[in-house]
Design an enzyme around this catalytic site. Structure first.
Site, PDB file in Angstrom:
ATOM      1  N   ASN A  10      12.726  -7.642 -22.145  1.00 11.53           N
ATOM      2  CA  ASN A  10      14.188  -7.642 -22.172  1.00 11.53           C
ATOM      3  C   ASN A  10      14.648  -8.930 -21.491  1.00 11.53           C
ATOM      4  OD1 ASN A  10      16.900  -7.193 -21.899  1.00 11.53           O
ATOM      5  ND2 ASN A  10      16.726  -5.424 -20.518  1.00 11.53           N
ATOM      6  N   LYS A  12      17.502 -10.155 -21.276  1.00 10.74           N
ATOM      7  CA  LYS A  12      18.852 -10.042 -20.707  1.00 10.74           C
ATOM      8  C   LYS A  12      19.681 -11.280 -21.068  1.00 10.74           C
ATOM      9  CE  LYS A  12      17.105  -6.833 -17.313  1.00 10.74           C
ATOM     10  NZ  LYS A  12      17.252  -6.212 -16.005  1.00 10.74           N
ATOM     11  N   HIS A  96      21.102   0.830 -21.635  1.00  8.80           N
ATOM     12  CA  HIS A  96      20.518   0.211 -20.436  1.00  8.80           C
ATOM     13  C   HIS A  96      21.438   0.462 -19.241  1.00  8.80           C
ATOM     14  CE1 HIS A  96      19.079  -2.818 -17.636  1.00  8.80           C
ATOM     15  NE2 HIS A  96      17.948  -2.811 -18.323  1.00  8.80           N
ATOM     16  N   GLU A  98      22.432  -1.391 -16.994  1.00  8.93           N
ATOM     17  CA  GLU A  98      23.429  -2.444 -16.774  1.00  8.93           C
ATOM     18  C   GLU A  98      24.631  -2.239 -17.701  1.00  8.93           C
ATOM     19  OE1 GLU A  98      20.707  -5.756 -17.144  1.00  8.93           O
ATOM     20  OE2 GLU A  98      19.753  -5.124 -15.281  1.00  8.93           O
ATOM     21  N   GLU A 168      13.858   4.018 -16.790  1.00 14.52           N
ATOM     22  CA  GLU A 168      14.078   2.874 -15.912  1.00 14.52           C
ATOM     23  C   GLU A 168      14.844   3.320 -14.667  1.00 14.52           C
ATOM     24  OE1 GLU A 168      13.752  -1.022 -18.276  1.00 14.52           O
ATOM     25  OE2 GLU A 168      15.849  -0.453 -18.241  1.00 14.52           O
ATOM     26  N   GLY A 174      14.862  -5.107 -11.300  1.00 12.23           N
ATOM     27  CA  GLY A 174      15.152  -6.421 -10.735  1.00 12.23           C
ATOM     28  C   GLY A 174      15.094  -6.478  -9.220  1.00 12.23           C
ATOM     29  N   SER A 214      10.768  -3.638 -12.564  1.00 11.48           N
ATOM     30  CA  SER A 214       9.836  -4.506 -11.826  1.00 11.48           C
ATOM     31  C   SER A 214       8.387  -4.330 -12.260  1.00 11.48           C
ATOM     32  CB  SER A 214       9.996  -4.312 -10.321  1.00 11.48           C
ATOM     33  OG  SER A 214      11.311  -4.645  -9.914  1.00 11.48           O
TER      34      SER A 214
END
Ligand code: PGA
Length: 258
Positions: A10, A12, A96, A98, A168, A174, A214
């Site tokens: 991904n 991003k 996701h 985010e 996730e 991250g 991660s």
């Protein structure tokens, strides 16, 4: 029948077209036509065509990171499933964390996107995951179950085989903090049970459930050794070809042991 491991990058909001080309070239060179596992790259919209052209006929598969639930019309700034198919995109990341946290995407909207993707032969990478506060409050399994079942509302068993679930944990994205393999396995096994309750055991055994948060070359092997972890959705480490290819190598090794 063993499930095919998925290693999905991904990217991003990173990489101009020139940078994307630099990143994909060594990946395509290394993967070629190998298809023992599924290798997917989710580039920004602006790089899909460039990366798609460089992927050509290799086994690397192309994914978008988001999509509109609507087919066409007055939806400024949005991109439809048909537009993605036109660029030879085969997968799309949906829900996701985010998108949920920063752009306010609800379970109901994510569900509409999942249905639109499946109707257009795009394979959704449907993300679920709990925040740190939710984990600490003992709500991990409930949160993942709610997001999963809401995301799959109206999806048939046959369609569900084309969905990849990405667990996730938000606190691991991250941050450098990875769920331990045991923590991740617990949630993956639970997700598979929820899928079995909805679709039956045979279908649940076919659906890939990947881990994201991660994932790196130094923790991937232990994660992929878990029976219900069928690959990874990788952010940071997918931006460096050498690291991403190390994850692919680990995926191939884990697949050989299945
Ligand atoms: P990360 O991102 O690997 O950088 O934690 C994973 C993701 O958000 O998909």
């Amino acid at each position: 029948m063993s499930r095919k491991i998925v290693i999905a990058g991904n990217w991003k909001m990173n990489k101009t077209r020139a940078e994307a080309a630099e990143l994909i070239k060594p990946i395509v060179a290394a993967i070629g036509n190998k298809n023992d596992i599924s290798v997917v790259v989710a580039t920004p919209f602006t790089a899909l065509e460039t990366v798609g052209n460089l992927i050509g006929n290799s086994s690397v598969q192309l994914s978008a990171q988001n999509m509109c639930d609507k087919a066409s019309g007055a939806f400024t700034g949005e991109t439809s499933a048909a537009m993605l198919r036109d660029l030879h995109v085969s997968h799309v990341i949906l829900g996701h964390s985010e998108r949920r946290a920063i752009y306010g995407e609800t379970d109901a909207l994510v569900n509409k996107k999942v249905l639109a993707a499946l109707e257009n032969n795009l394979k959704p990478l449907l993300c679920t995951g709990e925040t740190l506060a939710e984990r600490e409050a003992g709500k991990t399994l409930d949160v993942n179950k709610t997001q999963l079942l809401a995301g799959l509302e109206g999806v048939s068993a046959a369609q569900a085989e084309n969905v990849i679930v990405a667990y996730e944990p938000v606190w691991a994205i991250g941050t450098g903090k990875t769920a331990t393999p045991e923590m991740a396995q617990e949630v993956h096994a639970f997700i598979r049970k929820v899928l079995a309750d909805k679709y039956g055991e045979a279908t649940a055994q076919k659906i890939r459930i990947v881990y994201g948060g991660s994932m790196k070359p130094d923790n991937v092997d232990a994660l992929l050794a878990q029976p219900d972890i069928d690959g990874g959705l990788i952010g940071g480490a997918s931006l460096v070809a050498k690291d991403f290819l190390a994850l692919v190598e680990s995926g191939l090794k884990a697949q050989a042991k299945r």
